[in-house]
Design a protein around this motif. Structure first.
Motif, PDB file in Angstrom:
ATOM      1  N   LYS A  14       1.038  -1.287  -0.239  1.00 33.35           N
ATOM      2  CA  LYS A  14      -0.136   0.326   0.389  1.00 33.35           C
ATOM      3  C   LYS A  14       0.630   1.403   0.022  1.00 33.35           C
ATOM      4  O   LYS A  14       1.799   0.891   0.757  1.00 33.35           O
ATOM      5  CB  LYS A  14      -1.495   0.199   1.024  1.00 33.35           C
ATOM      6  N   GLU A  38       2.813   4.441   0.970  1.00 35.42           N
ATOM      7  CA  GLU A  38       3.690   5.375   2.050  1.00 35.42           C
ATOM      8  C   GLU A  38       4.021   4.699   3.096  1.00 35.42           C
ATOM      9  O   GLU A  38       4.741   5.028   4.069  1.00 35.42           O
ATOM     10  CB  GLU A  38       2.199   6.271   2.797  1.00 35.42           C
ATOM     11  N   ARG A  39       2.817   2.987   2.831  1.00 33.42           N
ATOM     12  CA  ARG A  39       3.191   2.364   3.933  1.00 33.42           C
ATOM     13  C   ARG A  39       3.521   0.478   3.316  1.00 33.42           C
ATOM     14  O   ARG A  39       3.261  -0.269   4.153  1.00 33.42           O
ATOM     15  CB  ARG A  39       2.056   2.331   5.195  1.00 33.42           C
ATOM     16  N   ARG A  40       4.235   0.990   2.281  1.00 30.73           N
ATOM     17  CA  ARG A  40       4.728  -0.506   1.687  1.00 30.73           C
ATOM     18  C   ARG A  40       5.797  -1.227   3.207  1.00 30.73           C
ATOM     19  O   ARG A  40       6.503  -0.399   4.076  1.00 30.73           O
ATOM     20  CB  ARG A  40       5.700  -0.230   1.079  1.00 30.73           C
ATOM     21  N   ILE A  41       5.383  -2.958   3.420  1.00 33.42           N
ATOM     22  CA  ILE A  41       5.931  -3.108   4.629  1.00 33.42           C
ATOM     23  C   ILE A  41       6.573  -4.610   3.853  1.00 33.42           C
ATOM     24  O   ILE A  41       5.796  -5.403   3.241  1.00 33.42           O
ATOM     25  CB  ILE A  41       5.146  -3.187   5.587  1.00 33.42           C
ATOM     26  N   ILE A  42       7.360  -5.097   4.666  1.00 35.75           N
ATOM     27  CA  ILE A  42       7.447  -6.541   4.773  1.00 35.75           C
ATOM     28  C   ILE A  42       7.733  -7.236   5.851  1.00 35.75           C
ATOM     29  O   ILE A  42       7.920  -6.923   7.104  1.00 35.75           O
ATOM     30  CB  ILE A  42       8.936  -7.002   3.625  1.00 35.75           C
ATOM     31  N   PHE A  43       6.331  -7.978   5.753  1.00 44.01           N
ATOM     32  CA  PHE A  43       6.028  -8.730   7.196  1.00 44.01           C
ATOM     33  C   PHE A  43       7.674 -10.346   7.095  1.00 44.01           C
ATOM     34  O   PHE A  43       7.445 -11.305   6.622  1.00 44.01           O
ATOM     35  CB  PHE A  43       4.681  -9.095   7.924  1.00 44.01           C
ATOM     36  N   ASP A  44       7.926 -10.232   8.292  1.00 43.07           N
ATOM     37  CA  ASP A  44       8.550 -11.634   8.207  1.00 43.07           C
ATOM     38  C   ASP A  44       7.965 -12.298   9.464  1.00 43.07           C
ATOM     39  O   ASP A  44       6.837 -11.787  10.130  1.00 43.07           O
ATOM     40  CB  ASP A  44      10.278 -11.444   8.632  1.00 43.07           C
ATOM     41  N   GLU A 102      -1.678  -4.625  12.786  1.00 45.19           N
ATOM     42  CA  GLU A 102      -0.680  -5.415  12.252  1.00 45.19           C
ATOM     43  C   GLU A 102      -1.231  -4.359  10.223  1.00 45.19           C
ATOM     44  O   GLU A 102      -0.252  -4.344  10.088  1.00 45.19           O
ATOM     45  CB  GLU A 102      -0.207  -6.219  11.835  1.00 45.19           C
ATOM     46  N   ALA A 120       0.189  -0.923  10.572  1.00 47.84           N
ATOM     47  CA  ALA A 120       1.146  -0.472  10.200  1.00 47.84           C
ATOM     48  C   ALA A 120       1.318  -0.230   8.737  1.00 47.84           C
ATOM     49  O   ALA A 120       1.997   0.337   8.506  1.00 47.84           O
ATOM     50  CB  ALA A 120       1.869  -1.317  10.738  1.00 47.84           C
ATOM     51  N   MET A 154      -1.155  -0.268   6.714  1.00 48.19           N
ATOM     52  CA  MET A 154      -2.656   0.550   5.775  1.00 48.19           C
ATOM     53  C   MET A 154      -3.328  -0.553   4.620  1.00 48.19           C
ATOM     54  O   MET A 154      -4.034  -0.162   3.991  1.00 48.19           O
ATOM     55  CB  MET A 154      -2.181   1.900   4.622  1.00 48.19           C
TER      56      MET A 154
END
Lengths: 195, 195
Positions: free
Chosen positions: A150, A152-158, A178, A181, A183
């Protein structure tokens, strides 16, 4: 970074309670049966009309949804935001792994129970059918990384645990912290990644 | 994956309000001055003794801390968890970038203001001094990835904007949702990573 297609649907879990039949009856009356409100994404699971209030040393949260069917043991799944509000130092655990976890007070329409354990922050996980596991090349209990994209809030959940069963539908389950964090909303797509 | 040493301190921002002098006086009285409670990690910034209530269409949040000193424009920084509670569809923005953002009602000890804009979810960012930027090989406004390694909730935050100024101290700023998604607390270490 390799994105494994297809993307996987996101399911955001708000705080909720699973009850044993014994605790259900203590909270709602002898012989009480849960009332289905709507089915959940996992086959056989459903949200109930019934809600409870959960209470910790620092605060209470009202209107906490019960999920059915009843289970062997009562389990309360909260976010870390909720944990701070309640004043309960809940650990991140997989569902069902509640040995040594904190307890809580649950208030229902007709009674109160003090449960001695069962409060957890759910470990993020992907439910999948054995056919999905074969497609993605992963096994039950394997830890994978999941990309959310998404703006502005790209994330990689490990630390995402894969759970495989022929009773499961493909879904990436996270809690509200989660989701926020990253979006993410229900139905957004995310991807298992390798790098 | 390359971890750039040394690790960077985490600062978790709870919801807070920056006020213009005009809005401060509307909320607390003519000629009112903010009272410093404690200094923040960034030089010259401080938490104030004063708090306000913020109100949206769906709910209110009490005891929201004011951060000083006063600014040119009022700005309200909330988490997405707060945004749902208030019923305000706040966008992820950098501090100061408030054009087109939603408004809110703020209630102080002696008055109420209806601000027409300024409600944001703060974009995660690293404050750093030019010497730090040189060390890490990054520039002002560059987007970097940041690794957090707490057990059970390891995460890689992408979309982290670097802000460089000789007025800044080295700090990774996230909101409570982001902290909770990664089990982070104030003072934990995280790392800029490349892969």
């Amino acid at each position: 970074m390799i994105k494994k297609e297809p993307g996987i649907n996101v399911g955001v879990s708000n705080r909720h309670v699973h009850l044993s039949q014994k605790d259900l009856e203590a909270l709602f009356g002898v012989g009480y049966q849960l009332t289905e409100l709507k089915p959940l994404s996992q086959p056989g699971q459903f949200a109930c009309k019934e809600t409870v209030t959960i209470v910790g040393p620092k605060g209470a949260i009202e209107n906490v949804r019960i999920l059915g069917p009843v289970r062997k043991e009562t389990q309360v799944e909260i976010s870390r935001t909720d944990a701070f509000k309640l004043g309960i130092n809940a650990p991140v655990r997989e569902s069902g792994d509640i040995e040594g976890t904190p307890g809580i007070v649950i208030i229902g329409l007709k009674g109160v129970v003090v449960v001695e354990k069962g409060v957890i922050i759910a470990k993020r996980h992907i439910h999948m059918h054995p056919k999905d596991a074969e497609h993605y090349g992963v096994k039950d209990k394997q830890i994978v990384k999941v990309l959310a994209e998404k703006p502005e809030r790209r994330i990689i959940f490990d630390d995402v645990v894969v759970r495989v069963s022929d009773k499961f539908a493909l879904d990436f389950h996270i809690d509200t912290d989660e989701a926020n964090a990253a979006m993410l909303n229900n139905g957004d797509l995310v991807w298992i990644v390798e790098f």
